[in-house]
Design a protein around this motif. Structure first.
Motif, PDB file in Angstrom:
ATOM      1  N   VAL A 113       1.059  -1.328   0.383  1.00 36.29           N
ATOM      2  CA  VAL A 113      -0.137   0.199  -0.028  1.00 36.29           C
ATOM      3  C   VAL A 113       0.438   1.898  -0.013  1.00 36.29           C
ATOM      4  O   VAL A 113       0.405   2.570  -0.299  1.00 36.29           O
ATOM      5  CB  VAL A 113      -1.446   0.018   1.311  1.00 36.29           C
ATOM      6  N   LEU A 114       1.645   0.958   0.448  1.00 36.32           N
ATOM      7  CA  LEU A 114       2.722   2.152   0.307  1.00 36.32           C
ATOM      8  C   LEU A 114       2.955   3.264  -1.072  1.00 36.32           C
ATOM      9  O   LEU A 114       2.588   4.701  -0.963  1.00 36.32           O
ATOM     10  CB  LEU A 114       4.158   2.116   0.867  1.00 36.32           C
ATOM     11  N   GLY A 115       3.093   2.449  -1.886  1.00 33.40           N
ATOM     12  CA  GLY A 115       2.974   2.998  -3.538  1.00 33.40           C
ATOM     13  C   GLY A 115       1.903   3.119  -4.151  1.00 33.40           C
ATOM     14  O   GLY A 115       1.842   3.348  -5.099  1.00 33.40           O
ATOM     15  N   ASP A 116       1.048   2.455  -2.956  1.00 33.58           N
ATOM     16  CA  ASP A 116      -0.044   3.200  -4.348  1.00 33.58           C
ATOM     17  C   ASP A 116      -0.906   4.544  -3.908  1.00 33.58           C
ATOM     18  O   ASP A 116      -1.835   4.118  -2.845  1.00 33.58           O
ATOM     19  CB  ASP A 116      -1.647   1.958  -3.852  1.00 33.58           C
ATOM     20  N   LYS A 117      -1.216   5.421  -4.433  1.00 33.28           N
ATOM     21  CA  LYS A 117      -1.271   6.261  -4.996  1.00 33.28           C
ATOM     22  C   LYS A 117      -3.632   6.580  -4.253  1.00 33.28           C
ATOM     23  O   LYS A 117      -3.351   7.641  -3.842  1.00 33.28           O
ATOM     24  CB  LYS A 117      -0.754   7.151  -5.644  1.00 33.28           C
ATOM     25  N   HIS A 118      -3.642   5.459  -4.536  1.00 31.68           N
ATOM     26  CA  HIS A 118      -5.195   5.129  -4.266  1.00 31.68           C
ATOM     27  C   HIS A 118      -5.326   5.020  -3.272  1.00 31.68           C
ATOM     28  O   HIS A 118      -6.863   5.289  -2.563  1.00 31.68           O
ATOM     29  CB  HIS A 118      -5.723   4.178  -5.407  1.00 31.68           C
ATOM     30  N   ILE A 119      -4.554   5.085  -1.918  1.00 32.91           N
ATOM     31  CA  ILE A 119      -5.492   4.532  -0.602  1.00 32.91           C
ATOM     32  C   ILE A 119      -4.947   5.547   0.387  1.00 32.91           C
ATOM     33  O   ILE A 119      -3.535   5.855  -0.039  1.00 32.91           O
ATOM     34  CB  ILE A 119      -4.250   3.635  -0.916  1.00 32.91           C
ATOM     35  N   GLY A 120      -5.456   5.897   0.926  1.00 32.19           N
ATOM     36  CA  GLY A 120      -5.016   6.692   2.131  1.00 32.19           C
ATOM     37  C   GLY A 120      -4.348   6.113   3.165  1.00 32.19           C
ATOM     38  O   GLY A 120      -5.127   4.948   3.208  1.00 32.19           O
ATOM     39  N   LYS A 121      -3.370   7.022   3.587  1.00 30.78           N
ATOM     40  CA  LYS A 121      -1.983   6.542   4.693  1.00 30.78           C
ATOM     41  C   LYS A 121      -2.692   7.169   5.980  1.00 30.78           C
ATOM     42  O   LYS A 121      -2.550   7.961   5.784  1.00 30.78           O
ATOM     43  CB  LYS A 121      -1.148   5.738   4.181  1.00 30.78           C
ATOM     44  N   ILE A 122      -2.966   6.078   7.153  1.00 28.74           N
ATOM     45  CA  ILE A 122      -2.318   7.187   8.392  1.00 28.74           C
ATOM     46  C   ILE A 122      -1.295   6.078   9.009  1.00 28.74           C
ATOM     47  O   ILE A 122      -1.665   4.722   9.489  1.00 28.74           O
ATOM     48  CB  ILE A 122      -3.768   6.934   9.160  1.00 28.74           C
ATOM     49  N   VAL A 123      -0.013   7.167   9.487  1.00 26.63           N
ATOM     50  CA  VAL A 123       0.771   6.100   9.781  1.00 26.63           C
ATOM     51  C   VAL A 123       1.124   6.241  11.053  1.00 26.63           C
ATOM     52  O   VAL A 123       1.451   7.441  11.940  1.00 26.63           O
ATOM     53  CB  VAL A 123       2.280   6.616   8.990  1.00 26.63           C
ATOM     54  N   CYS A 124       1.025   5.145  11.344  1.00 30.94           N
ATOM     55  CA  CYS A 124       1.754   4.852  13.178  1.00 30.94           C
ATOM     56  C   CYS A 124       2.876   4.926  12.964  1.00 30.94           C
ATOM     57  O   CYS A 124       3.735   3.715  12.717  1.00 30.94           O
ATOM     58  CB  CYS A 124       1.164   3.678  13.699  1.00 30.94           C
ATOM     59  N   VAL A 125       3.967   5.870  13.736  1.00 28.02           N
ATOM     60  CA  VAL A 125       5.541   5.581  14.861  1.00 28.02           C
ATOM     61  C   VAL A 125       5.538   5.811  16.152  1.00 28.02           C
ATOM     62  O   VAL A 125       4.771   5.756  16.519  1.00 28.02           O
ATOM     63  CB  VAL A 125       5.771   7.274  13.347  1.00 28.02           C
ATOM     64  N   ARG A 126       6.768   4.739  16.327  1.00 30.80           N
ATOM     65  CA  ARG A 126       7.212   4.768  17.515  1.00 30.80           C
ATOM     66  C   ARG A 126       8.576   6.293  17.443  1.00 30.80           C
ATOM     67  O   ARG A 126       8.686   6.588  19.147  1.00 30.80           O
ATOM     68  CB  ARG A 126       7.560   3.034  17.701  1.00 30.80           C
TER      69      ARG A 126
END
Length: 276
Positions: A113-126
């Protein structure tokens, strides 16, 4: 993963282990369903050889004998088990397993999904290092970066900013739904004849008020076409060149039939039925 748009909005919650992905999805799903949205979720289980079924159970024996899928039904739920793992699936085939939903929320699936521009992303980081790493690699729209830790702006706190995450998700879903509805009205041929080159970009421009539906060349010339093709009740969009080829070819074939005289201004209807 293909570059065609998905049929419903998709949001992926991605990040490394113990970064808060499930917590975010729990909060989002709860609040979105309270708002009336029908939410489907999918989780990538990052455990080699994991099976939801258990060896020796009746459903396992069904699958071992060749059944695929196997459907297990109890008094409280129904499970459909497909013998296809991540290697045999893509997002579009995964969506085919969902009968009806307003949106799909993914947990994990970072590699696809990282490279799919049709998907909105919520990124959880530590950590801030993870934030910088994902920010460089991500393609398409990042709705938010968030963390269970307090890392400072622009990284949202999962515990304190769940309302903000929800509002951003709703804004994204409503925008994508509108764009997909507009896209359904376009030919989806990506013919490159308008300034936007691709139908999805034109749909986005129409949504944003920068373009109109008849900026699509094929829609604009449609009233002038002498040939129209309908397949299973849905019109097939064609350009004037194809329209004229089809018209002349069909009239040419019909003109060879006994008792038929073609002048060139006829109205002709051909219906092909599958009925026996």
């Amino acid at each position: 993963m293909g570059e065609r748009p998905t049929r419903i909005p998709v949001i992926a919650v991605i990040g490394y282990k113990e970064s808060g992905k499930t917590t975010v999805i729990e909060g989002l799903t709860s609040r979105l369903t309270e708002r009336g949205y029908s939410v489907a979720t999918a989780k990538h289980i990052d455990q080699k050889g994991f099976r939801i079924d258990k060896e020796g159970k009746d459903t396992w024996r069904h699958a071992a004998s060749g059944a695929n899928p196997v459907i297990a039904v109890s008094d409280v739920e129904t499970a459909v088990i497909h013998r296809r793992g991540l290697g045999a699936l893509n997002l579009r085939s995964l969506l085919g397993l969902i009968p009806k939903a307003d949106l799909l929320i993914l947990e994990g699936f970072s590699k696809i999904v990282l490279g799919d521009k049709h998907i909105g992303k919520i990124v959880c980081v530590r950590t801030l290092r993870e934030y910088e790493d994902f920010r460089r690699r991500i393609r398409g729209e990042a709705l938010a970066f968030c963390s269970l830790e307090t890392l400072g702006e622009p990284i949202l706190s999962v515990k304190e900013n769940l309302s903000t995450l929800t509002e951003r998700a709703i804004e994204y879903v409503e925008r994508r739904k509108s764009i997909l509805e507009i896209l359904d009205s376009l030919p989806n041929l990506d013919c490159g004849k308008c300034q936007y080159r691709r139908c999805e970009r034109l749909a986005e421009a129409i949504h944003d008020g920068r373009a109109k539906l008849d900026d699509c060349v094929l829609i604009k010339v449609r009233p002038k076409l002498k040939t129209r093709i309908t397949l299973n009740g849905v019109e097939v969009h064609i350009n004037p060149f194809i329209s004229e080829i089809v018209r002349r070819s069909v009239l040419g074939m019909i003109s060879t039939l006994k008792g038929v005289e073609i002048r060139g201004d006829e109205t002709l209807q051909i219906e092909i039925s599958q009925k026996k």
